[in-house]
Scaffold this motif. Structure first.
Motif, PDB file in Angstrom:
ATOM      1  N   VAL A   1       3.501   0.508   2.794  1.00  0.00           N
ATOM      2  CA  VAL A   1       3.221  -0.532   3.788  1.00  0.00           C
ATOM      3  C   VAL A   1       3.200  -1.871   3.066  1.00  0.00           C
ATOM      4  CG1 VAL A   1       1.555  -1.425   5.440  1.00  0.00           C
ATOM      5  CG2 VAL A   1       1.821   1.048   5.174  1.00  0.00           C
TER       6      VAL A   1
ATOM      7  N   ALA B   1       1.908  -5.047   3.182  1.00  0.00           N
ATOM      8  CA  ALA B   1       0.881  -5.797   3.902  1.00  0.00           C
ATOM      9  C   ALA B   1       1.056  -7.300   3.691  1.00  0.00           C
ATOM     10  CB  ALA B   1      -0.499  -5.350   3.445  1.00  0.00           C
TER      11      ALA B   1
ATOM     12  N   SER C   1      -2.021 -11.581  14.301  1.00  0.00           N
ATOM     13  CA  SER C   1      -2.272 -10.351  15.044  1.00  0.00           C
ATOM     14  C   SER C   1      -2.872  -9.291  14.126  1.00  0.00           C
ATOM     15  CB  SER C   1      -0.969  -9.840  15.657  1.00  0.00           C
ATOM     16  OG  SER C   1      -0.008  -9.701  14.629  1.00  0.00           O
ATOM     17  N   SER C   2      -3.405  -8.271  14.746  1.00  0.00           N
ATOM     18  CA  SER C   2      -4.021  -7.187  13.987  1.00  0.00           C
ATOM     19  C   SER C   2      -2.976  -6.512  13.107  1.00  0.00           C
ATOM     20  CB  SER C   2      -4.635  -6.184  14.968  1.00  0.00           C
ATOM     21  OG  SER C   2      -5.222  -5.131  14.259  1.00  0.00           O
ATOM     22  N   GLY C   3      -3.318  -6.309  11.844  1.00  0.00           N
ATOM     23  CA  GLY C   3      -2.391  -5.659  10.924  1.00  0.00           C
ATOM     24  C   GLY C   3      -1.438  -6.612  10.251  1.00  0.00           C
TER      25      GLY C   3
ATOM     26  N   GLN D   1     -15.514  -7.860   7.105  1.00  0.00           N
ATOM     27  CA  GLN D   1     -15.238  -7.556   8.499  1.00  0.00           C
ATOM     28  C   GLN D   1     -16.142  -6.415   8.971  1.00  0.00           C
ATOM     29  OE1 GLN D   1     -11.114  -6.683   9.171  1.00  0.00           O
ATOM     30  NE2 GLN D   1     -11.307  -6.800  11.384  1.00  0.00           N
TER      31      GLN D   1
ATOM     32  N   TYR E   1       0.857  -1.193   0.000  1.00  0.00           N
ATOM     33  CA  TYR E   1       0.000   0.000   0.000  1.00  0.00           C
ATOM     34  C   TYR E   1       0.883   1.229   0.000  1.00  0.00           C
ATOM     35  CZ  TYR E   1      -3.962  -2.944   1.387  1.00  0.00           C
ATOM     36  OH  TYR E   1      -4.937  -3.884   1.436  1.00  0.00           O
TER      37      TYR E   1
ATOM     38  N   GLY F   1      -2.134  -8.618   7.887  1.00  0.00           N
ATOM     39  CA  GLY F   1      -2.430  -8.775   6.462  1.00  0.00           C
ATOM     40  C   GLY F   1      -3.531  -9.755   6.151  1.00  0.00           C
ATOM     41  N   LYS F   2      -4.282 -10.173   7.137  1.00  0.00           N
ATOM     42  CA  LYS F   2      -5.336 -11.169   6.918  1.00  0.00           C
ATOM     43  C   LYS F   2      -6.410 -10.640   5.956  1.00  0.00           C
ATOM     44  CE  LYS F   2      -6.434 -11.294  11.293  1.00  0.00           C
ATOM     45  NZ  LYS F   2      -5.530 -10.254  11.789  1.00  0.00           N
ATOM     46  N   SER F   3      -6.928  -9.442   6.283  1.00  0.00           N
ATOM     47  CA  SER F   3      -7.989  -8.890   5.440  1.00  0.00           C
ATOM     48  C   SER F   3      -7.471  -8.603   4.039  1.00  0.00           C
ATOM     49  CB  SER F   3      -8.541  -7.609   6.056  1.00  0.00           C
ATOM     50  OG  SER F   3      -9.188  -7.887   7.275  1.00  0.00           O
ATOM     51  N   THR F   4      -6.234  -8.138   3.953  1.00  0.00           N
ATOM     52  CA  THR F   4      -5.644  -7.862   2.649  1.00  0.00           C
ATOM     53  C   THR F   4      -5.640  -9.123   1.786  1.00  0.00           C
ATOM     54  OG1 THR F   4      -4.245  -6.203   3.696  1.00  0.00           O
ATOM     55  CG2 THR F   4      -3.591  -6.958   1.519  1.00  0.00           C
TER      56      THR F   4
ATOM     57  N   GLU G   1     -13.652 -12.469   9.881  1.00  0.00           N
ATOM     58  CA  GLU G   1     -14.131 -12.382  11.263  1.00  0.00           C
ATOM     59  C   GLU G   1     -15.659 -12.420  11.358  1.00  0.00           C
ATOM     60  OE1 GLU G   1     -12.228  -9.827  13.972  1.00  0.00           O
ATOM     61  OE2 GLU G   1     -10.451  -9.551  12.731  1.00  0.00           O
TER      62      GLU G   1
HETATM   63  N1  LIG Z   1      -5.846   0.873   2.004  1.00  0.00           N
HETATM   64  C1  LIG Z   1      -4.745   0.794   2.747  1.00  0.00           C
HETATM   65  N2  LIG Z   1      -3.796   1.741   2.624  1.00  0.00           N
HETATM   66  C2  LIG Z   1      -2.655   1.680   3.321  1.00  0.00           C
HETATM   67  N3  LIG Z   1      -2.392   0.708   4.188  1.00  0.00           N
HETATM   68  C3  LIG Z   1      -3.293  -0.254   4.374  1.00  0.00           C
HETATM   69  C4  LIG Z   1      -4.525  -0.257   3.676  1.00  0.00           C
HETATM   70  N4  LIG Z   1      -5.236  -1.349   4.051  1.00  0.00           N
HETATM   71  C5  LIG Z   1      -4.470  -1.981   4.967  1.00  0.00           C
HETATM   72  N5  LIG Z   1      -3.328  -1.331   5.157  1.00  0.00           N
HETATM   73  C6  LIG Z   1      -2.253  -1.752   6.043  1.00  0.00           C
HETATM   74  O1  LIG Z   1      -1.900  -3.053   5.710  1.00  0.00           O
HETATM   75  C7  LIG Z   1      -1.646  -3.822   6.861  1.00  0.00           C
HETATM   76  C8  LIG Z   1      -2.518  -5.050   6.858  1.00  0.00           C
HETATM   77  O2  LIG Z   1      -3.867  -4.680   6.988  1.00  0.00           O
HETATM   78  P1  LIG Z   1      -5.055  -5.734   7.097  1.00  0.00           P
HETATM   79  O3  LIG Z   1      -6.330  -4.980   7.040  1.00  0.00           O
HETATM   80  O4  LIG Z   1      -4.839  -6.792   6.097  1.00  0.00           O
HETATM   81  O5  LIG Z   1      -4.824  -6.286   8.581  1.00  0.00           O
HETATM   82  P2  LIG Z   1      -5.639  -7.425   9.333  1.00  0.00           P
HETATM   83  O6  LIG Z   1      -4.713  -8.538   9.518  1.00  0.00           O
HETATM   84  O7  LIG Z   1      -6.919  -7.703   8.646  1.00  0.00           O
HETATM   85  O8  LIG Z   1      -5.903  -6.725  10.709  1.00  0.00           O
HETATM   86  P3  LIG Z   1      -7.206  -6.853  11.678  1.00  0.00           P
HETATM   87  O9  LIG Z   1      -7.076  -8.111  12.390  1.00  0.00           O
HETATM   88  O10 LIG Z   1      -7.065  -5.683  12.571  1.00  0.00           O
HETATM   89  O11 LIG Z   1      -8.398  -6.764  10.796  1.00  0.00           O
HETATM   90  C9  LIG Z   1      -1.908  -2.911   8.045  1.00  0.00           C
HETATM   91  O12 LIG Z   1      -0.667  -2.466   8.531  1.00  0.00           O
HETATM   92  C10 LIG Z   1      -2.664  -1.771   7.475  1.00  0.00           C
HETATM   93  O13 LIG Z   1      -2.312  -0.586   8.132  1.00  0.00           O
END
Ligand SMILES: Nc1ncnc2c1ncn2[C@@H]1O[C@H](COP(=O)(O)OP(=O)(O)OP(=O)(O)O)[C@@H](O)[C@H]1O
Ligand SMILES: [Mg+2]
Lengths: 268, 407
Positions: free
Chosen positions: A38, A40, A59-61, A110, A31, A63-66, A187
């Protein structure tokens, strides 16, 4: 046919002759750019066979949602290859992608992402409408899906009249109503109490027993332990990938039938 | 997904946020309505001016005395007027009608009405001043010669004094003298300024002089030219005669003669018409500019509402795409929504303008210009469609996840 989620059991074969449902190779997602970039995802390799039940934790962040968004054809990776049912998704055009999202994948966000000022029923009907299902049939199936998640009595409510957990269950109903072969849930139990969580897991177990492939993200160990395979994501990379003997295994579906709530039998 | 289904989605989209839809519709309504009505008012006032002047008769000249003191040598009298009817010196003059006017109260069976203009003149006045008689007859040359007390009354006088009664043949009292009503004038359309053009009574010159004004100078002389293209010639001819009779020195007229020193003034209706309709045109252009601005403001209002909703709609589009809506279906839905709002607003705006134009606005009866309807409707609907569908089309082209993250 037992119900809307009951058919497709023939697809239960695990691979022989068929390509894997998901085949992700060296996937990265960055990103932003320059200083603020970032990373991800930093090279994720993942193969999911038909009928598998995968839980992703991390853990949060991490990259799961990505990862989930890319797998759900909602986002594109920065680099790497993604084959869905053996087809390279990057080659699909808008119309084909729409078809994949509509017919093949059921996606639970989510953040729920229900359409505001639109009743729960209309929200659940939406994917069926885009699939061209006639109105009466659409309504019947949407009501059945809402009933399955225990919200039959809330069909006429708009999202802002529903609790967080109820919105989440509407989102699940909307993802399942088209009977997709691949269910991706970010989730899905994040806002639910333990009893609703148990109901929801029952639904997923039964779906899996019926041959559908399920990938879900969770922070709760007891949810993760129900899956057949647990993947741990750390800082954009897969740090662990274990097969486990979860309750969703061989006898899982039979066991579920003993539970009084949210069984498939209730669906007309 | 068929078109009917998409249209149902559009209807649902419009009704889902009623306030927003109502505001959009209102913006278009006001834009369209204001433009049509303002142009109609401008057009109406222009029409009113032309009508008023046309009512005077376009080939008439009015001679009025400008001397206030009433010096007998420069006063315009009936004799002066008679002198203008000269086939040799003034071949382009068709008729000459000296006019005396007074204000008088007409009484009929206890009811009385104070008439704004009580006119004494010749029968040629009816033709020259474009005031035809509706029922009954006008008076004749002979009536004038005999000084008969006969009277032609305007519509307003007839309605005031003879409600539900036939006025022709009735005997009325004016200034203590008995007059017989012989005719009623046709209704005159435009009221000139604060005066009611229908509040008049016309009698033979001699009768009015006898009973009301006395035998002094006349108020004016209405001269009818032989044709509307002969007006300028007629004007020159009567000017010559008047200069002669009123002993105006023509010696100094070449250089720097003060026009105010002339004891008379000739008004030319067609000249008046020209200058007045120029003024009216300016007025219409001005109102058109105001209308254009209101269209612009209305357009900005529509644009604003449409753009403000983009954030919410972009997320919605993201959701729809994620659920498998193809781009084309989304575009059709949003275009249909914008069309519905624009057309509803535009239609209501036209209706509002049509209703509004039935009322008199600041003393002017608006006259709708059809092309202004087309223009206002076209522009507003185009703005509504453009700003309703362009952001939608942009959002529909995004990846679902980007549309969902749009802020
Ligand atoms: N559109 C975006 N622009 C910039 N950075 C992003 C964007 N979307 C996600 N990120 C970053 O990418 C990383 C992964 O994000 P992601 O949403 O995949 O986390 P996650 O594992 O789903 O977290 P959670 O458990 O909190 O949902 C994070 O550090 C986040 O800040
Ligand atoms: Mg997440």
């Amino acid at each position: 046919m037992i119900g809307p989620l009951g058919n497709g059991a023939d697809d239960r074969s695990t691979g022989s002759g068929h390509p894997p449902v998901l085949d992700v190779r060296e996937l990265t997602k960055v990103y932003g750019e320059g200083e603020a970039a970032v990373h991800a995802l930093r090279g994720v390799n993942l193969v999911v066979e038909r009928g598998d039940y995968v839980a992703i934790m991390g853990s949060s962040g991490s990259g799961k949602s990505t990862l989930m968004n890319i797998v759900g054809c909602l986002d594109v990776p920065t680099s790497g290859r993604y084959l869905l049912d053996g087809v390279d998704v990057s080659r699909l055009n808008d119309r084909q992608l729409a078809l994949v999202r509509n017919r093949l994948i059921g996606f639970v966000f989510q953040a729920f992402n229900l359409i505001p000022r639109t009743s729960a029923l209309a929200n659940v009907e939406l994917p069926l409408a885009y699939a061209g299902v006639p109105a009466a049939e659409r309504r019947r199936r949407a009501l059945a899906a809402l009933d399955m998640v225990g919200l039959a009595g809330r069909a006429g409510h708009e999202p802002n009249q529903l609790s967080g957990g109820q919105q989440q269950r509407v989102a699940v109903a909307r993802a399942l109503v088209t009977e997709p072969a691949l269910v991706l849930a970010d989730e899905p139990t994040g806002n639910l109490d333990s009893r609703s969580t148990a109901d929801m897991l029952t639904i997923f177990d039964e779906l899996n027993a019926a041959g559908r492939t399920i990938v879900l993200i969770t922070h709760e160990p007891e949810v993760g332990s129900r899956a057949r395979r647990l993947i741990k994501l750390f800082d954009g990379q897969i740090s662990a990938d274990v097969r486990q003997d979860g309750p969703a295994g061989a006898g899982g579906a039979d066991r579920m039938l003993d539970q009084p709530t949210a069984t498939m039998e209730r669906i007309p | 997904m068929n078109l009917f289904e998409i249209l149902r989605f559009a209807v649902r989209g419009v009704t889902a946020n009623k306030l927003r839809s109502a505001l959009t519709t209102l913006g278009i309504l006001i834009g369209v309505g204001a433009v049509i009505l303002l142009v109609a008012v401008g057009n109406g006032s222009a029409k009113q001016i032309t009508d008023r002047i046309a009512a005077l008769g376009t080939n008439t000249l009015t001679v009025q005395s400008t001397s206030r003191g009433g010096a007998s040598s420069t006063a315009i009298t009936v004799e002066t007027a008679e002198a203008l009817r000269d086939p040799v010196l003034a071949p382009d003059v068709r008729s000459v009608s000296p006019v005396v006017s007074a204000s008088a109260t007409i009484t009929y069976q206890g009811a009385d009405h104070s008439v704004q203009q009580f006119v004494g003149t010749y029968p040629t006045y009816f033709g020259a001043s474009n005031t035809p008689v509706g029922t009954g007859t006008a008076f004749t040359e002979e009536d004038v010669a005999q000084g008969r007390r006969v009277l032609v009354i305007g519509r307003t006088v007839a309605e005031e004094l003879f409600p539900g009664v036939e006025p022709v043949g009735a005997e009325v009292t004016v200034g203590g003298s008995l007059f017989t009503v012989v005719g009623v004038l046709e209704e005159k359309s435009s009221s000139s300024g604060f005066q009611d053009a229908n509040d008049v009574a016309i009698a033979p010159l001699t009768a009015v002089q006898q009973t009301l004004t006395g035998y002094g100078p006349v108020s004016s002389v209405v001269v009818e030219a032989a044709g509307s293209d002969r007006v300028d010639e007629a004007q020159a001819q009567i000017a010559t005669i008047l200069d002669q009779r009123l002993k105006v020195s023509t010696t100094g007229s070449g250089n720097g003669s003060n026009p105010n020193s002339s004891p008379y003034r000739i008004q030319n209706a067609s000249q008046l018409l020209e200058t007045q309709s120029e003024t009216a045109d300016t007025f219409t252009v001005l109102l058109g500019a105001v209308a254009g601005i209101s269209l612009l403001v209305g357009g900005i209002g529509i644009t604003n509402i449409m753009l403000v909703t983009v954030t919410e709609r972009t997320r919605e589009i993201g959701i729809r795409k994620a659920l498998g809506a193809p781009r084309r279906v989304i575009l059709t839905q949003f275009l249909a929504e914008a069309t519905m709002l624009s057309l509803t607003g535009g239609g209501l705006g036209v209706a509002a303008a049509l209703i509004g134009s039935r009322f008199t606005v600041v003393g002017v009866k608006p006259v709708i210009v059809p092309s202004s309807i087309a223009l206002a409707l076209g522009v507003s609907v185009a703005i509504g469609l453009f700003f309703g569908s362009v952001p939608a089309s942009r959002a529909a082209g995004l990846r679902p996840i980007d549309a969902l993250r749009y802020e």
